[in-house]
Design a protein around this motif. Structure first.
Motif, PDB file in Angstrom:
ATOM      1  N   ALA A   1       0.669  -1.267   0.088  1.00 22.03           N
ATOM      2  CA  ALA A   1      -0.015  -0.029   0.013  1.00 22.03           C
ATOM      3  C   ALA A   1       0.847   1.219   0.121  1.00 22.03           C
ATOM      4  O   ALA A   1       0.603   2.352  -0.733  1.00 22.03           O
ATOM      5  CB  ALA A   1      -0.813  -0.063   1.286  1.00 22.03           C
ATOM      6  N   GLY A   2       1.836   1.230   0.767  1.00 26.52           N
ATOM      7  CA  GLY A   2       2.847   2.329   0.729  1.00 26.52           C
ATOM      8  C   GLY A   2       3.607   2.491  -0.568  1.00 26.52           C
ATOM      9  O   GLY A   2       3.603   3.663  -0.992  1.00 26.52           O
ATOM     10  N   ALA A   3       4.063   1.730  -1.197  1.00 30.47           N
ATOM     11  CA  ALA A   3       4.581   1.604  -2.343  1.00 30.47           C
ATOM     12  C   ALA A   3       3.666   2.114  -3.490  1.00 30.47           C
ATOM     13  O   ALA A   3       3.970   3.006  -4.121  1.00 30.47           O
ATOM     14  CB  ALA A   3       5.184   0.397  -2.826  1.00 30.47           C
ATOM     15  N   LEU A   4       2.370   1.613  -3.393  1.00 30.51           N
ATOM     16  CA  LEU A   4       1.525   2.240  -4.288  1.00 30.51           C
ATOM     17  C   LEU A   4       1.087   3.650  -4.307  1.00 30.51           C
ATOM     18  O   LEU A   4       1.018   4.476  -5.082  1.00 30.51           O
ATOM     19  CB  LEU A   4       0.111   1.174  -4.417  1.00 30.51           C
ATOM     20  N   GLU A   5       0.985   3.914  -3.011  1.00 32.01           N
ATOM     21  CA  GLU A   5       0.629   5.292  -2.603  1.00 32.01           C
ATOM     22  C   GLU A   5       1.866   6.355  -3.174  1.00 32.01           C
ATOM     23  O   GLU A   5       1.436   7.322  -3.712  1.00 32.01           O
ATOM     24  CB  GLU A   5       0.582   5.580  -1.132  1.00 32.01           C
TER      25      GLU A   5
ATOM     26  N   ARG B   1      -2.292   0.904 -14.534  1.00 39.27           N
ATOM     27  CA  ARG B   1      -0.971  -0.291 -14.841  1.00 39.27           C
ATOM     28  C   ARG B   1       0.347   0.565 -14.916  1.00 39.27           C
ATOM     29  O   ARG B   1       1.248  -0.431 -14.097  1.00 39.27           O
ATOM     30  CB  ARG B   1      -1.214  -0.750 -16.570  1.00 39.27           C
ATOM     31  N   ILE B   2       0.305   1.720 -15.022  1.00 39.85           N
ATOM     32  CA  ILE B   2       1.870   2.421 -14.892  1.00 39.85           C
ATOM     33  C   ILE B   2       2.109   2.405 -13.501  1.00 39.85           C
ATOM     34  O   ILE B   2       3.182   2.300 -13.157  1.00 39.85           O
ATOM     35  CB  ILE B   2       1.851   3.539 -15.649  1.00 39.85           C
ATOM     36  N   VAL B   3       1.120   2.760 -12.618  1.00 41.43           N
ATOM     37  CA  VAL B   3       1.349   2.808 -10.840  1.00 41.43           C
ATOM     38  C   VAL B   3       2.017   1.198 -10.665  1.00 41.43           C
ATOM     39  O   VAL B   3       2.857   1.363  -9.964  1.00 41.43           O
ATOM     40  CB  VAL B   3       0.170   3.053 -10.328  1.00 41.43           C
ATOM     41  N   MET B   4       1.229   0.161 -11.252  1.00 38.95           N
ATOM     42  CA  MET B   4       1.538  -0.971 -10.733  1.00 38.95           C
ATOM     43  C   MET B   4       3.008  -1.519 -11.207  1.00 38.95           C
ATOM     44  O   MET B   4       3.831  -2.091 -10.475  1.00 38.95           O
ATOM     45  CB  MET B   4       0.472  -1.966 -10.973  1.00 38.95           C
TER      46      MET B   4
END
Length: 64
Positions: free
Chosen positions: A24-28, A45-48
């Motif tokens: 969650a922290g990395a995605l944020e 998709r780019i965020v992931m």
């Protein structure tokens, strides 16, 4: 607009052992780096992909 931990795990099941809080922290953080207005339907998709690591071979390919 945000990418959920569940969506990330569905796309990258190899990260099942990574704690939810870490994902969650990395995605944020990645979500803050990318502009959804400019990227449109590709934003999630780019965020992931920003969070998922790449192989050593992949990194070396960018050096040449």
């Amino acid at each position: 607009m945000s990418v959920t931990v569940e969506a990330f795990r569905a796309a990258f099941p190899e990260f099942a052992d990574v704690p939810d809080a870490a994902v969650a922290g990395a995605l944020e953080t990645a979500s803050l780096l990318w502009n959804p207005g400019r990227l449109g339907k590709f934003w999630e998709r780019i965020v992931m992909l920003s969070v998922a690591p790449v192989s050593y071979t992949h990194l070396r390919a960018h050096e040449t």
